[in-house]
Write a protein that holds these residues in place. Structure first.
Motif, PDB file in Angstrom:
ATOM      1  N   LEU A 163       5.520  -9.596  -0.041  1.00  0.00           N
ATOM      2  CA  LEU A 163       4.665 -10.642  -0.585  1.00  0.00           C
ATOM      3  C   LEU A 163       4.109 -10.121  -1.904  1.00  0.00           C
ATOM      4  O   LEU A 163       3.028  -9.540  -1.954  1.00  0.00           O
ATOM      5  N   ALA A 164       4.882 -10.306  -2.974  1.00  0.00           N
ATOM      6  CA  ALA A 164       4.560  -9.699  -4.272  1.00  0.00           C
ATOM      7  C   ALA A 164       3.186 -10.114  -4.785  1.00  0.00           C
ATOM      8  O   ALA A 164       2.462  -9.304  -5.363  1.00  0.00           O
ATOM      9  N   THR A 165       2.791 -11.359  -4.564  1.00  0.00           N
ATOM     10  CA  THR A 165       1.509 -11.830  -5.092  1.00  0.00           C
ATOM     11  C   THR A 165       0.320 -11.161  -4.411  1.00  0.00           C
ATOM     12  O   THR A 165      -0.768 -11.126  -4.965  1.00  0.00           O
ATOM     13  N   GLN A 166       0.532 -10.631  -3.204  1.00  0.00           N
ATOM     14  CA  GLN A 166      -0.562 -10.004  -2.458  1.00  0.00           C
ATOM     15  C   GLN A 166      -0.413  -8.486  -2.354  1.00  0.00           C
ATOM     16  O   GLN A 166      -1.215  -7.831  -1.711  1.00  0.00           O
ATOM     17  N   ASN A 167       0.651  -7.919  -2.969  1.00  0.00           N
ATOM     18  CA  ASN A 167       0.925  -6.492  -2.907  1.00  0.00           C
ATOM     19  C   ASN A 167       0.937  -5.994  -1.463  1.00  0.00           C
ATOM     20  O   ASN A 167       0.389  -4.936  -1.139  1.00  0.00           O
ATOM     21  N   VAL A 168       1.544  -6.796  -0.577  1.00  0.00           N
ATOM     22  CA  VAL A 168       1.616  -6.502   0.851  1.00  0.00           C
ATOM     23  C   VAL A 168       3.039  -6.785   1.313  1.00  0.00           C
ATOM     24  O   VAL A 168       3.705  -7.669   0.779  1.00  0.00           O
ATOM     25  N   SER A 169       3.481  -6.042   2.303  1.00  0.00           N
ATOM     26  CA  SER A 169       4.755  -6.322   2.955  1.00  0.00           C
ATOM     27  C   SER A 169       4.489  -6.616   4.418  1.00  0.00           C
ATOM     28  O   SER A 169       3.456  -6.222   4.968  1.00  0.00           O
ATOM     29  N   ILE A 170       5.429  -7.279   5.035  1.00  0.00           N
ATOM     30  CA  ILE A 170       5.359  -7.570   6.464  1.00  0.00           C
ATOM     31  C   ILE A 170       6.575  -6.938   7.124  1.00  0.00           C
ATOM     32  O   ILE A 170       7.700  -7.102   6.650  1.00  0.00           O
TER      33      ILE A 170
ATOM     34  N   GLN B 253       1.511 -22.974   5.875  1.00  0.00           N
ATOM     35  CA  GLN B 253       0.532 -21.920   5.593  1.00  0.00           C
ATOM     36  C   GLN B 253       1.022 -21.035   4.446  1.00  0.00           C
ATOM     37  O   GLN B 253       2.216 -20.806   4.308  1.00  0.00           O
ATOM     38  N   PRO B 254       0.095 -20.533   3.622  1.00  0.00           N
ATOM     39  CA  PRO B 254       0.494 -19.596   2.565  1.00  0.00           C
ATOM     40  C   PRO B 254       1.077 -18.331   3.197  1.00  0.00           C
ATOM     41  O   PRO B 254       0.637 -17.949   4.279  1.00  0.00           O
ATOM     42  N   PRO B 255       2.031 -17.706   2.611  1.00  0.00           N
ATOM     43  CA  PRO B 255       2.589 -17.942   1.278  1.00  0.00           C
ATOM     44  C   PRO B 255       3.750 -18.924   1.273  1.00  0.00           C
ATOM     45  O   PRO B 255       4.526 -18.965   0.317  1.00  0.00           O
ATOM     46  N   GLY B 256       3.935 -19.701   2.313  1.00  0.00           N
ATOM     47  CA  GLY B 256       5.076 -20.616   2.398  1.00  0.00           C
ATOM     48  C   GLY B 256       6.240 -19.926   3.079  1.00  0.00           C
ATOM     49  O   GLY B 256       6.054 -19.082   3.953  1.00  0.00           O
ATOM     50  N   GLU B 257       7.442 -20.265   2.658  1.00  0.00           N
ATOM     51  CA  GLU B 257       8.622 -19.637   3.238  1.00  0.00           C
ATOM     52  C   GLU B 257       8.774 -18.225   2.679  1.00  0.00           C
ATOM     53  O   GLU B 257       8.575 -17.998   1.492  1.00  0.00           O
ATOM     54  N   ILE B 258       9.101 -17.294   3.560  1.00  0.00           N
ATOM     55  CA  ILE B 258       9.341 -15.932   3.102  1.00  0.00           C
ATOM     56  C   ILE B 258      10.706 -15.476   3.618  1.00  0.00           C
ATOM     57  O   ILE B 258      11.180 -15.929   4.665  1.00  0.00           O
ATOM     58  N   VAL B 259      11.315 -14.582   2.869  1.00  0.00           N
ATOM     59  CA  VAL B 259      12.628 -14.051   3.219  1.00  0.00           C
ATOM     60  C   VAL B 259      12.445 -12.758   4.000  1.00  0.00           C
ATOM     61  O   VAL B 259      11.685 -11.884   3.588  1.00  0.00           O
ATOM     62  N   MET B 260      13.150 -12.661   5.120  1.00  0.00           N
ATOM     63  CA  MET B 260      13.145 -11.446   5.933  1.00  0.00           C
ATOM     64  C   MET B 260      14.478 -10.735   5.700  1.00  0.00           C
ATOM     65  O   MET B 260      15.536 -11.362   5.789  1.00  0.00           O
ATOM     66  N   GLU B 261      14.412  -9.436   5.396  1.00  0.00           N
ATOM     67  CA  GLU B 261      15.623  -8.652   5.175  1.00  0.00           C
ATOM     68  C   GLU B 261      15.589  -7.417   6.054  1.00  0.00           C
ATOM     69  O   GLU B 261      14.540  -6.832   6.249  1.00  0.00           O
TER      70      GLU B 261
END
Length: 191
Positions: A51-58, A170-178
């Protein structure tokens, strides 16, 4: 003294098979033949999203239980320079009546909150986790998390919340999982 001990030993030996039989479970091989977990198999493994805008990864981790009898799912927040923080963890298990996975997760361990619900497969092959989140103060919210296969072995996930006006992304919307490549001798999860 010798005779009473022998009688106790013989009684114990006779009781052990009876106790063992009371706890035995007949093997049916249902999971091997019916393969109810097959539509969820694409999720098994360690997945990472930035999540580049939040400087966080999941980091999302899906693992098989013994004999592929259930799936565990854990989600971690990764902040640079800090150990992974467990967001939630729990188990998903096949329910033959509903033909879905039932789940129960501990949310923010120690918070008293939980998520429970069902994980269902949609006609297009996407997987939807239908969530009832109960906070420690008994506040109840409903969410839907969707997982869709994407090109290149990736997965797209998104979270929606039920509001008085319907379902809201919900934010951040769709996210890509790799999937991150496994590196010998490393423990990328930090746990």
């Amino acid at each position: 003294m010798f005779k009473p001990l022998n009688l106790i030993a013989i009684a114990a030996l006779l009781a052990v098979p009876t106790i063992a039989k009371a706890h035995s479970v007949t093997q049916t091989h249902f999971l091997e033949k019916a393969k109810p977990y097959a539509p969820f198999e694409f999720l098994i493994g360690d997945w990472y999203s930035r999540l580049a805008t939040q400087n966080v990864s999941i980091h999302q981790e899906f693992k098989w239980g013994p004999a592929k009898s259930y799936i565990t799912y854990a989600s971690y927040l990764v902040v640079p320079g800090q150990p992974e923080q467990l967001h939630f963890t729990g188990m998903m298990v096949w329910n033959g009546q509903s033909k879905a996975l039932d789940f129960l997760f501990v949310l923010q361990p120690g918070s008293g909150a939980q998520e429970k619900g069902a994980v269902v497969v949609q006609p297009d092959g996407s997987v939807v986790r239908q969530i009832a989140l109960t906070a420690a103060d008994a506040d109840l919210d409903h969410f839907r998390q969707t997982f869709r296969k994407a090109a290149g072995g990736k997965v797209i996930t998104s979270m929606m919340e039920r509001t008085v006006n319907g379902w809201k992304l919900q934010p951040p919307g769709e996210i890509v999982m790799e999937k991150a490549p496994a590196i010998a001798g490393s423990n990328p999860a930090g746990h």
